[in-house]
Write a protein that holds these residues in place. Sequence first.
Motif, PDB file in Angstrom:
ATOM      1  N   GLN A 103       0.885  -1.237   0.056  1.00  0.00           N
ATOM      2  CA  GLN A 103      -0.112  -0.027  -0.198  1.00  0.00           C
ATOM      3  C   GLN A 103       0.595   1.246  -0.147  1.00  0.00           C
ATOM      4  N   LEU A 104       1.829   1.263   0.942  1.00  0.00           N
ATOM      5  CA  LEU A 104       2.742   2.539   0.992  1.00  0.00           C
ATOM      6  C   LEU A 104       3.474   2.669  -0.233  1.00  0.00           C
ATOM      7  N   TYR A 105       3.783   1.388  -0.954  1.00  0.00           N
ATOM      8  CA  TYR A 105       4.641   1.651  -2.148  1.00  0.00           C
ATOM      9  C   TYR A 105       3.698   2.370  -3.409  1.00  0.00           C
ATOM     10  N   ILE A 106       2.525   1.770  -3.360  1.00  0.00           N
ATOM     11  CA  ILE A 106       1.481   2.239  -4.482  1.00  0.00           C
ATOM     12  C   ILE A 106       1.033   3.761  -4.135  1.00  0.00           C
ATOM     13  N   ILE A 107       0.783   4.113  -2.831  1.00  0.00           N
ATOM     14  CA  ILE A 107       0.594   5.606  -2.542  1.00  0.00           C
ATOM     15  C   ILE A 107       1.628   6.349  -3.004  1.00  0.00           C
ATOM     16  N   HIS A 108       2.812   5.894  -2.465  1.00  0.00           N
ATOM     17  CA  HIS A 108       3.920   6.964  -2.966  1.00  0.00           C
ATOM     18  C   HIS A 108       4.284   7.131  -4.370  1.00  0.00           C
ATOM     19  N   GLY A 109       4.322   5.791  -4.950  1.00  0.00           N
ATOM     20  CA  GLY A 109       4.709   5.616  -6.492  1.00  0.00           C
ATOM     21  C   GLY A 109       3.732   6.483  -7.221  1.00  0.00           C
ATOM     22  N   PHE A 110       2.553   6.417  -7.053  1.00  0.00           N
ATOM     23  CA  PHE A 110       1.326   6.833  -7.988  1.00  0.00           C
ATOM     24  C   PHE A 110       1.316   8.373  -7.749  1.00  0.00           C
ATOM     25  N   SER A 111       1.656   8.568  -6.379  1.00  0.00           N
ATOM     26  CA  SER A 111       1.640  10.123  -6.128  1.00  0.00           C
ATOM     27  C   SER A 111       2.679  10.875  -7.083  1.00  0.00           C
ATOM     28  N   VAL A 112       3.892  10.193  -7.190  1.00  0.00           N
ATOM     29  CA  VAL A 112       4.893  10.678  -7.980  1.00  0.00           C
ATOM     30  C   VAL A 112       4.635  10.829  -9.410  1.00  0.00           C
ATOM     31  N   MET A 113       3.960   9.792  -9.732  1.00  0.00           N
ATOM     32  CA  MET A 113       3.625   9.491 -11.324  1.00  0.00           C
ATOM     33  C   MET A 113       2.522  10.872 -11.583  1.00  0.00           C
ATOM     34  N   GLU A 114       1.657  11.021 -10.484  1.00  0.00           N
ATOM     35  CA  GLU A 114       0.636  12.043 -10.974  1.00  0.00           C
ATOM     36  C   GLU A 114       1.358  13.423 -10.998  1.00  0.00           C
ATOM     37  N   SER A 115       2.475  13.771 -10.246  1.00  0.00           N
ATOM     38  CA  SER A 115       3.083  14.872 -10.327  1.00  0.00           C
ATOM     39  C   SER A 115       3.801  15.097 -11.634  1.00  0.00           C
ATOM     40  N   GLY A 116       4.484  13.793 -11.924  1.00  0.00           N
ATOM     41  CA  GLY A 116       5.148  13.681 -13.299  1.00  0.00           C
ATOM     42  C   GLY A 116       4.287  13.935 -14.716  1.00  0.00           C
ATOM     43  N   LEU A 117       3.041  13.524 -14.349  1.00  0.00           N
ATOM     44  CA  LEU A 117       1.973  13.797 -15.543  1.00  0.00           C
ATOM     45  C   LEU A 117       1.539  15.184 -15.468  1.00  0.00           C
ATOM     46  N   PHE A 118       1.740  15.788 -14.627  1.00  0.00           N
ATOM     47  CA  PHE A 118       1.376  17.310 -14.693  1.00  0.00           C
ATOM     48  C   PHE A 118       2.302  18.117 -15.209  1.00  0.00           C
ATOM     49  N   VAL A 119       3.670  17.563 -15.144  1.00  0.00           N
ATOM     50  CA  VAL A 119       4.795  18.197 -15.780  1.00  0.00           C
ATOM     51  C   VAL A 119       4.588  17.892 -17.220  1.00  0.00           C
TER      52      VAL A 119
END
Length: 315
Positions: A103-119
């Motif tokens: 769960q913590l890997y998914i939460i942090h990993g996909f939060s980083v991906m979300e920020s990258g998508l906004f870039v």
Amino acid sequence: MPESNATDFTNPSIFILQGIPGLEAAHVWISIPFCAMYIIAILGNFTILIIVKKEPSLYGPMYYFLCMLAINDLILSTCILPKMLAIFWLNSREISFSACLTQLYIIHGFSVMESGLFVAMALDRYVAICDPLRHSTILTNSVVAKISLAVVLRGGVLVLPYPFLVKRWLYCRTNIIPQPYCTHIGVVNLACGDIRISSYYGLFVQFCVMGLDVVFIALTYTQILRAIFRLPTKDARLKTFETCVSHLCAILIIYIPGLFFSLTQRFAQNVPLPFHVLIANLSLLMPPMLNPIIYGVKTKEIRGRLLRLFSQKGT
């Protein structure tokens, strides 16, 4: 395992998710808005995916990134909210050590991906406004695929050390996590011994994501605004700026709550714990709910397709 500050274990087989500490009596009432947020997030993001799939005119870089954002939000909210609602409704607070790491890997990993998508979406807006004649030749399907792969790999690789860092510590204090889900710092704070490596690496990831991404987006929009103000007429400036409104609103929703939570967590030590937990929940769960609403209302092409869809159903 009893819910006490046990000191006779070193590697717990389970953790106890406390929900929102201090507000346990109100968990059922608190669950209502969170359940509504989850339903809206599911319906909204699936609607975005269906509309883009059915409308060939939306096959372009901006909408490819938007679909990735919708999938990312679906995974992120589904990783958090079902277990949270089980805590609120069924008092199902136990989570295995391996499930907590996942769960913590998914939460942090996909939060980083979300920020990258906004870039990536900021880059698309920059090319579309500052060099519109070459937009289709610069952001080809191949380039978009490479950017998308880079976004996914960055999120997966940067967060990969988190579960390994969590596994290397010994836990001799308690197995109670004062949150409704597992996060990296939330788990390592339970460890005994020196956890500075985990803390420093967490700050490094936050700097790489929040810091560099915000700087890149700010620089990109500085160039975009300069290009907009150089347009000859007011109508042209407004029309061009409207193409950025949805993206700007989504950026504010993801970064401002996250920044506020980070500042209160580090500097506002007198703020009650329930407030900290609620802010953390909102910073994670508001974007998946609001992103499809923002893009559905503010993006003319998606709004038009939605209106046609509802008008067809009404006839």
